[in-house]
Design a protein around this motif. Structure first.
Motif, PDB file in Angstrom:
ATOM      1  N   PHE A   1       0.704  -1.182   0.111  1.00  0.00           N
ATOM      2  CA  PHE A   1      -0.107  -0.028   0.051  1.00  0.00           C
ATOM      3  C   PHE A   1       0.889   1.066   0.029  1.00  0.00           C
ATOM      4  CE2 PHE A   1      -4.437  -1.330   2.144  1.00  0.00           C
ATOM      5  CZ  PHE A   1      -4.415  -2.262   1.131  1.00  0.00           C
ATOM      6  N   ASN A   2       2.253   1.186   0.702  1.00  0.00           N
ATOM      7  CA  ASN A   2       2.932   2.247   0.875  1.00  0.00           C
ATOM      8  C   ASN A   2       3.501   3.098  -0.306  1.00  0.00           C
ATOM      9  OD1 ASN A   2       2.520   1.289   3.489  1.00  0.00           O
ATOM     10  ND2 ASN A   2       4.739   0.790   3.793  1.00  0.00           N
ATOM     11  N   VAL A   3       3.094   2.453  -1.555  1.00  0.00           N
ATOM     12  CA  VAL A   3       3.779   3.277  -2.897  1.00  0.00           C
ATOM     13  C   VAL A   3       2.674   4.350  -2.870  1.00  0.00           C
ATOM     14  CG1 VAL A   3       4.640   1.038  -3.707  1.00  0.00           C
ATOM     15  CG2 VAL A   3       2.428   1.638  -4.413  1.00  0.00           C
ATOM     16  N   VAL A   4       1.628   4.478  -2.556  1.00  0.00           N
ATOM     17  CA  VAL A   4       0.673   5.651  -2.536  1.00  0.00           C
ATOM     18  C   VAL A   4       0.681   6.416  -1.383  1.00  0.00           C
ATOM     19  CG1 VAL A   4      -0.330   4.656  -4.634  1.00  0.00           C
ATOM     20  CG2 VAL A   4      -1.224   4.325  -2.336  1.00  0.00           C
ATOM     21  N   PHE A   5       0.819   5.741  -0.230  1.00  0.00           N
ATOM     22  CA  PHE A   5       0.585   6.291   1.258  1.00  0.00           C
ATOM     23  C   PHE A   5       1.796   6.936   1.938  1.00  0.00           C
ATOM     24  CE2 PHE A   5       0.060   5.188   5.627  1.00  0.00           C
ATOM     25  CZ  PHE A   5      -0.949   6.289   6.146  1.00  0.00           C
TER      26      PHE A   5
ATOM     27  N   PRO B   1      -2.174   8.409  -7.938  1.00  0.00           N
ATOM     28  CA  PRO B   1      -0.480   8.234  -8.361  1.00  0.00           C
ATOM     29  C   PRO B   1       0.638   8.079  -7.240  1.00  0.00           C
ATOM     30  CG  PRO B   1      -1.149  10.540  -7.620  1.00  0.00           C
ATOM     31  CD  PRO B   1      -2.176   9.669  -7.802  1.00  0.00           C
ATOM     32  N   TYR B   2       1.689   7.624  -7.771  1.00  0.00           N
ATOM     33  CA  TYR B   2       2.608   7.309  -6.646  1.00  0.00           C
ATOM     34  C   TYR B   2       2.773   8.536  -5.922  1.00  0.00           C
ATOM     35  CZ  TYR B   2       4.002   2.948  -9.267  1.00  0.00           C
ATOM     36  OH  TYR B   2       3.897   1.670  -9.904  1.00  0.00           O
ATOM     37  N   LEU B   3       3.196   8.083  -4.604  1.00  0.00           N
ATOM     38  CA  LEU B   3       3.690   9.261  -3.799  1.00  0.00           C
ATOM     39  C   LEU B   3       5.028   9.607  -4.159  1.00  0.00           C
ATOM     40  CD1 LEU B   3       2.498  10.664  -0.868  1.00  0.00           C
ATOM     41  CD2 LEU B   3       4.294   9.098   0.077  1.00  0.00           C
ATOM     42  N   PRO B   4       5.229  11.198  -4.233  1.00  0.00           N
ATOM     43  CA  PRO B   4       6.604  11.444  -4.755  1.00  0.00           C
ATOM     44  C   PRO B   4       7.627  10.986  -3.982  1.00  0.00           C
ATOM     45  CG  PRO B   4       4.919  13.456  -4.731  1.00  0.00           C
ATOM     46  CD  PRO B   4       4.139  12.041  -4.192  1.00  0.00           C
TER      47      PRO B   4
ATOM     48  N   HIS C   1      12.620   4.672   4.255  1.00  0.00           N
ATOM     49  CA  HIS C   1      13.350   4.232   3.095  1.00  0.00           C
ATOM     50  C   HIS C   1      12.707   2.761   2.377  1.00  0.00           C
ATOM     51  CE1 HIS C   1      16.506   4.986   0.676  1.00  0.00           C
ATOM     52  NE2 HIS C   1      17.260   3.720   0.764  1.00  0.00           N
ATOM     53  N   TYR C   2      11.804   1.821   3.252  1.00  0.00           N
ATOM     54  CA  TYR C   2      11.346   0.796   2.761  1.00  0.00           C
ATOM     55  C   TYR C   2      10.399   1.165   1.690  1.00  0.00           C
ATOM     56  CZ  TYR C   2       8.182  -3.120   2.779  1.00  0.00           C
ATOM     57  OH  TYR C   2       7.405  -4.102   2.312  1.00  0.00           O
ATOM     58  N   SER C   3       9.264   2.200   1.913  1.00  0.00           N
ATOM     59  CA  SER C   3       8.360   2.711   1.123  1.00  0.00           C
ATOM     60  C   SER C   3       9.026   3.038  -0.189  1.00  0.00           C
ATOM     61  CB  SER C   3       7.344   3.513   1.789  1.00  0.00           C
ATOM     62  OG  SER C   3       6.695   3.071   2.945  1.00  0.00           O
ATOM     63  N   ARG C   4       9.802   4.094  -0.130  1.00  0.00           N
ATOM     64  CA  ARG C   4      10.658   4.385  -1.125  1.00  0.00           C
ATOM     65  C   ARG C   4      10.955   3.605  -1.874  1.00  0.00           C
ATOM     66  NH1 ARG C   4      15.689   5.782  -2.555  1.00  0.00           N
ATOM     67  NH2 ARG C   4      15.910   7.509  -4.044  1.00  0.00           N
ATOM     68  N   THR C   5      11.836   2.547  -1.660  1.00  0.00           N
ATOM     69  CA  THR C   5      12.470   1.622  -2.430  1.00  0.00           C
ATOM     70  C   THR C   5      11.429   0.463  -2.999  1.00  0.00           C
ATOM     71  OG1 THR C   5      12.990   0.280  -0.311  1.00  0.00           O
ATOM     72  CG2 THR C   5      14.486   1.729  -1.226  1.00  0.00           C
ATOM     73  N   LYS C   6      10.426   0.384  -2.301  1.00  0.00           N
ATOM     74  CA  LYS C   6       9.191  -0.423  -2.863  1.00  0.00           C
ATOM     75  C   LYS C   6       8.591  -0.033  -3.967  1.00  0.00           C
ATOM     76  CE  LYS C   6       7.948  -4.042  -1.489  1.00  0.00           C
ATOM     77  NZ  LYS C   6       8.180  -5.420  -1.763  1.00  0.00           N
TER      78      LYS C   6
END
Length: 387
Positions: A120-124, A137-140, A147-152
């Motif tokens: 879920f974290n790719v947008v949250f 959209p993807y979260l900027p 860092h986990y959400s950013r790299t996923k």
């Protein structure tokens, strides 16, 4: 799965809780299954489930495991919760470089299907989301709180971009899709539930936080297994590659307050449910202080933070998503589950005895109130550079 009898599946991170559950389900349907992981499975696997020990960061090891495979379930990741979230270098190596290794090996060795386990974290990133869908959209990248959400996000983007890539020495192409699951639960889950039960038994779970109306989602491991099998099937020519290049949110489809979700676990183990409710801003500040302390002393003592800032957002801020796309395109229909089997699993292993609140629990609660006092004091200080 209609074609599981003749397919060979590779599961990266296959010896973890969800990976092994998926492997066992595929095996029961007659598929050949290869588990690729750094450590062997904890459970005793059937003899014809193959285990290949290796590190996803090493392309040669990935390449060796992937040869002769029809479909890859790429589950392996690092940094989801707790102190793992603070190891940025390893998170980057596993989630980004590891995914690039899998994609390259698929192309080089003619693997035509890849299902990626995203999040879920790719947008949250801490903002309220109610019944969101895949058009979000993807979260900027710079707004991700961890860092986990950013790299996923980077890994999911790479996987979906690779859809349609021509396979080496073949007229076929690689078909890819991504599933974005909610928090996983089920009997025997080893990442989150033991940590929660540990907090309960040590007397640390003495408060809740956030608004009672805040809603989040969870997914039972068996529902997630079903979604992955359906996604892999939807990549086949028989299903017109309908899931190719697509992402899907996956959950039980029942938004619930995070702490109310765990009430049956707390009370089922014989402990009182907390009555004290604290503001989420206070808990976020406490998590920030904890991360700063970990940054300073982590190289010498790698302790487990009570909560990280990202975990505060995940558990205290409303975010839930529509299953409409997964139901329409994959045929996903989540079955209803509760925590009864989870409670029974812990009780069978000696958990659940009542005890008074521990010294550690009282100490942590005292620290929270000190943090609150400090936060209030700081709010009255002038901001440097303000006019």
């Amino acid at each position: 799965m209609e074609n599981a009898r003749t397919d060979t599946f590779l599961i990266t991170g296959g010896c973890g809780y969800f990976g092994y559950r998926l492997a066992y389900s595929l095996h029961k349907k007659g598929a050949k299954v290869i588990l690729f992981d750094t450590v062997p499975p904890i459970q005793e696997a059937p003899e014809d489930i193959v285990f290949v020990q290796g590190d996803i960061r090493d392309y040669v090891q990935v390449e060796r495991a992937i040869t002769g495979v029809d479909c890859v379930f790429h589950i392996a990741s690092y940094g989801m919760s707790g102190r793992e979230q603070l190891n940025h270098e390893l998170i980057e190596a596993v989630n980004v470089q590891g995914t690039q290794n899998v994609l390259k090996a698929c192309v080089e060795h003619g693997v035509s299907r890849l299902v990626y386990t995203s999040t879920f974290n790719v947008v949250f990133g801490g903002q309220v989301i109610e019944n969101g869908d895949e058009n979000l959209p993807y979260l900027p990248l710079h707004l991700h709180p961890d860092h986990y959400s950013r790299t996923k996000s980077l890994a999911e983007m790479a996987v979906l971009k690779a859809n349609g890539t021509a396979l080496k020495d073949s007229s076929r192409v690689l078909r890819t899709c991504a599933l974005r699951p909610a928090g996983i639960y089920g009997p025997g889950e080893q990442r989150h539930l033991p940590r929660i039960v540990g907090y309960i038994e040590k007397g640390i779970f003495r408060f809740v936080y956030g608004e009672p109306s805040s809603l989040v989602e969870f997914v039972h491991v068996d529902n997630l297994v079903s979604a992955h099998e359906l996604a892999a099937e939807a990549l086949t020519v028989e299903k017109q590659h309908r899931s190719a290049g697509q992402a899907y949110f996956i959950s039980d489809g029942r938004p619930v307050n995070n702490f109310e979700f765990f009430r049956p676990l707390v009370e089922g183990l014989g402990y009182p449910f907390p009555k004290l409710r604290l503001p989420i801003s206070l808990i976020y500040f406490f998590a920030f202080l904890t991360e700063m302390i970990h940054h300073l002393i982590g190289p010498f003592y790698n302790f487990q933070p009570l909560l990280t800032r990202t975990e505060v957002y995940k558990t205290g801020v409303t975010h839930y998503f529509s299953m409409a796309k997964a139901k329409a395109e994959l045929g996903y229909e989540p079955h209803e589950h509760n925590l009864d089997e989870v409670v029974q699993w812990f009780r069978c292993r000696g958990h659940g005895k009542k005890s008074g609140s521990s010294f550690l629990g009282r100490l942590l609660l005292d620290i929270l109130f000190v943090a609150a006092f400090v936060a209030v004091v700081l709010s009255f200080l002038p901001v440097v550079g303000s006019r």
